[in-house]
Write an enzyme that holds these catalytic residues in place. Structure first.
Site, mmCIF file in Angstrom:
data_model
loop_
_atom_site.group_PDB
_atom_site.id
_atom_site.type_symbol
_atom_site.label_atom_id
_atom_site.label_comp_id
_atom_site.label_asym_id
_atom_site.label_seq_id
_atom_site.Cartn_x
_atom_site.Cartn_y
_atom_site.Cartn_z
ATOM 1 N N SER A 46 0.854 -1.176 0.000
ATOM 2 C CA SER A 46 0.000 0.000 0.000
ATOM 3 C C SER A 46 0.894 1.231 0.000
ATOM 4 O O SER A 46 2.114 1.113 0.094
ATOM 5 C CB SER A 46 -0.891 0.011 1.241
ATOM 6 O OG SER A 46 -0.099 0.342 2.362
ATOM 7 N N LYS A 47 0.259 2.384 -0.097
ATOM 8 C CA LYS A 47 1.012 3.636 -0.204
ATOM 9 C C LYS A 47 2.049 3.792 0.896
ATOM 10 O O LYS A 47 3.116 4.355 0.677
ATOM 11 C CB LYS A 47 0.057 4.824 -0.168
ATOM 12 C CG LYS A 47 -0.535 5.100 -1.519
ATOM 13 C CD LYS A 47 -0.946 6.551 -1.647
ATOM 14 C CE LYS A 47 -1.576 6.778 -3.007
ATOM 15 N NZ LYS A 47 -2.951 7.202 -2.949
ATOM 16 N N ARG A 48 1.735 3.274 2.061
ATOM 17 C CA ARG A 48 2.656 3.505 3.165
ATOM 18 C C ARG A 48 3.964 2.742 2.970
ATOM 19 O O ARG A 48 4.949 3.018 3.649
ATOM 20 C CB ARG A 48 1.916 3.207 4.473
ATOM 21 C CG ARG A 48 2.252 2.022 5.240
ATOM 22 C CD ARG A 48 1.167 1.732 6.260
ATOM 23 N NE ARG A 48 0.563 0.454 5.960
ATOM 24 C CZ ARG A 48 1.120 -0.700 6.245
ATOM 25 N NH1 ARG A 48 2.266 -0.738 6.876
ATOM 26 N NH2 ARG A 48 0.534 -1.826 5.924
ATOM 27 N N GLY A 53 5.718 3.112 0.387
ATOM 28 C CA GLY A 53 6.544 3.916 -0.523
ATOM 29 C C GLY A 53 5.984 3.872 -1.929
ATOM 30 O O GLY A 53 4.805 3.589 -2.118
#
Ligand code: GLU
Length: 494
Positions: free
Chosen positions: A261-263, A265
């Site tokens: 997911s976005k977290r 990177g």
């Protein structure tokens, strides 16, 4: 039979690295088998599909060198064909018109949920409880339409959907090339909608018709589509079409093991370009992320195309590991043709310098590049390593450099300047020789002589050995930088 694979992204956002890996596997499998790799843009969801996303997919694939063998197919342009196939399925008895409205279905679901909630109430007898659970189970089970075996429309012009008649008894068995044998019981599959009430085809129908029409022999895609396959196989069977080979590839997870997911990177393929990774490095990295060939880590596309096979795809999810990607990138930077590498570096050099660089500086960088190319794992890191070539950093000396340019070190620098100035051939070997003979005739170690010269030339910035640094800077720039410090020391009365 010619092997035909395809990558079928929905253009609703960037080209995700998971998607890029799927494209890569399809590309390599087609090349391995001297077949064709096709691209289909699945743009039937008009509300979410954008031209910008189509461009991002094409751009990302182009950057990675994953060139399809034909022009892309746009799924939305095939809808007449999808509708025709739905009609053919009705004629063949494999599909039917269903007059149950979406409101009725919604109502059925709500009744099911209410029954389930009420079954959990306190104070019910065991038999009451199980009756309610049974009712809930029936209402929430995969939908089987009352019209599947005919039936009269509620009114002559009642709207209808077209549904596929789900298999009655026979379980669906898939021999997946990656997952092995996977079975789904017939009663877990619903009478799936092929055409909506507005006449538009659903994704499930479109994907099967398009794969068939494009002659796809091998479907290689993320395992998030595994369940869909069990709904798609009956469509192939209904049409009397051969079912292609399926390979469902496990997802990529983050380094913490959670779904990407976005977290974690950057997720977009071209974000890696924008961070200074080489396309061949991202390909090699993504390839090994989920596929292996012995313990070999590094492959070019051509090398991978020689040995790629579906049975070597891992069965468990792969973990993204940026440290490893950096190592792979460093390898491909070292292996890169110097002219191409310089071109790739240009924007990063300008960014590091904060201004355009002269042709003279580029010449110096080109000269230094073969020695310097192991000084960065990414392009910006490598560009930064050349900083000493465009600045002497004289006004920004660190403590160590300042110390190396003070006291009796200045006279050493002055003496060396005279020796260097008359070196007949401005090459690192001759310059090294001059430095060494100065050391031996003055009974000094290199550790006493090197630091003032280094501080004068690079102002404390990281740089390789002195002799090559002098060669790259050139005689004029080398002497100018030394003279600056000699003059400054004189002015300060050192
Ligand atoms: N369009 C689907 C997606 O982007 C892929 C469909 C397929 O590969 O069959 O997830």
């Amino acid at each position: 039979m010619t092997t035909i694979t395809r990558f079928a992204p929905s253009p609703t956002g960037m080209l995700h690295i998971g998607g890029a890996r799927t494209a890569l596997f399809n590309y390599l499998f087609a090349r391995r088998n001297h077949g064709q790799f096709l691209l289909r843009i699945e743009d039937t969801d008009k509300a979410r599909s954008t031209q910008a996303a189509v461009d991002a997919i094409l751009d990302g694939m182009d950057w990675l060198g994953l060139k399809p063998d034909q022009e892309p197919v746009f799924q939305s342009r095939q809808s007449d064909r999808h509708v025709a196939c739905a009609m053919e399925l009705i004629e063949k008895g494999a599909a039917f018109r269903c007059y149950v409205t979406s409101e009725e279905l919604q109502h059925r679901r709500e009744r099911g949920e209410a029954a389930r909630a009420s079954a959990k109430q306190e104070g019910l007898s065991e038999s009451e409880k199980s009756a309610r659970f049974k009712e809930a189970e029936e209402l929430l089970a995969p939908f089987r339409s009352p019209y599947r075996d005919g039936g009269t429309p509620p009114s002559p012009d009642a709207p209808f959907t077209v549904r596929l008649r789900a298999p009655d008894q026979t379980d669906i068995v898939l021999q997946d090339q990656v997952q092995g044998t996977v079975k789904v019981a017939a009663n877990e599959i619903d009478d799936l909608v092929l055409l909506r009430a507005d006449g538009s085809p659903t994704y499930m129908l479109a994907v099967v018709v398009d794969d068939h029409d494009m002659g796809v022999t091998h479907v290689i895609r993320g395992d998030d589509h595994l369940r869909n396959t069990f709904r798609q196989i009956p469509i192939y069977q209904g049409m009397g079409w051969p079912v292609p080979s399926f390979s469902h590839v496990p997802m990529i997870h983050g380094d913490d093991g959670a779904k990407l997911s976005k977290r974690h990177g950057a997720l977009s393929t071209t974000a890696y370009r924008d961070m200074g990774y080489l396309p061949e490095a991202l390909n090699a990295y993504l390839l090994r992320l989920g596929w292996s060939h012995g313990d070999r880590e590094i492959f070019t596309l051509d090398e991978a195309a020689e040995v790629f096979s579906l049975d070597a795809i891992n069965k468990s999810p792969a973990r993204l590991d940026l440290a490893k990607l950096n190592d792979v990138n460093a390898h491909f930077i070292r292996a890169c043709d110097p002219e191409r590498l310089l071109n790739l570096l240009r924007p990063w050099l300008v960014e590091a310098a904060g201004h355009d660089l002269s042709d003279d500086i580029y010449k110096k960088i080109a000269l230094a590049l073969p020695t310097m190319k192991d000084r960065g794992q990414t392009l910006p890191e490598l560009a930064e390593a050349f900083r000493f070539l465009w600045t002497s950093n004289a006004d920004n000396l660190n403590k160590k450099a300042r110390k190396s340019l003070s006291g009796d070190k200045i006279s050493t620098l002055a003496e060396l300047r005279e020796i260097i100035a008359i070196v007949p051939e401005w090459r690192d070997t001759a310059l090294q020789h001059a430095l060494e003979s100065y050391c031996s005739s003055n009974e000094l170690s290199f550790g006493q002589v090197g630091p003032p010269v280094r501080a004068a030339l690079t102002g404390g910035l990281p740089a390789p050995d002195l002799a090559p640094v002098m060669e790259w800077l050139g005689r004029d720039e080398t002497l100018t930088r030394i003279d600056f410090h000699l003059a400054r020391a004189e002015m300060q009365g050192e």
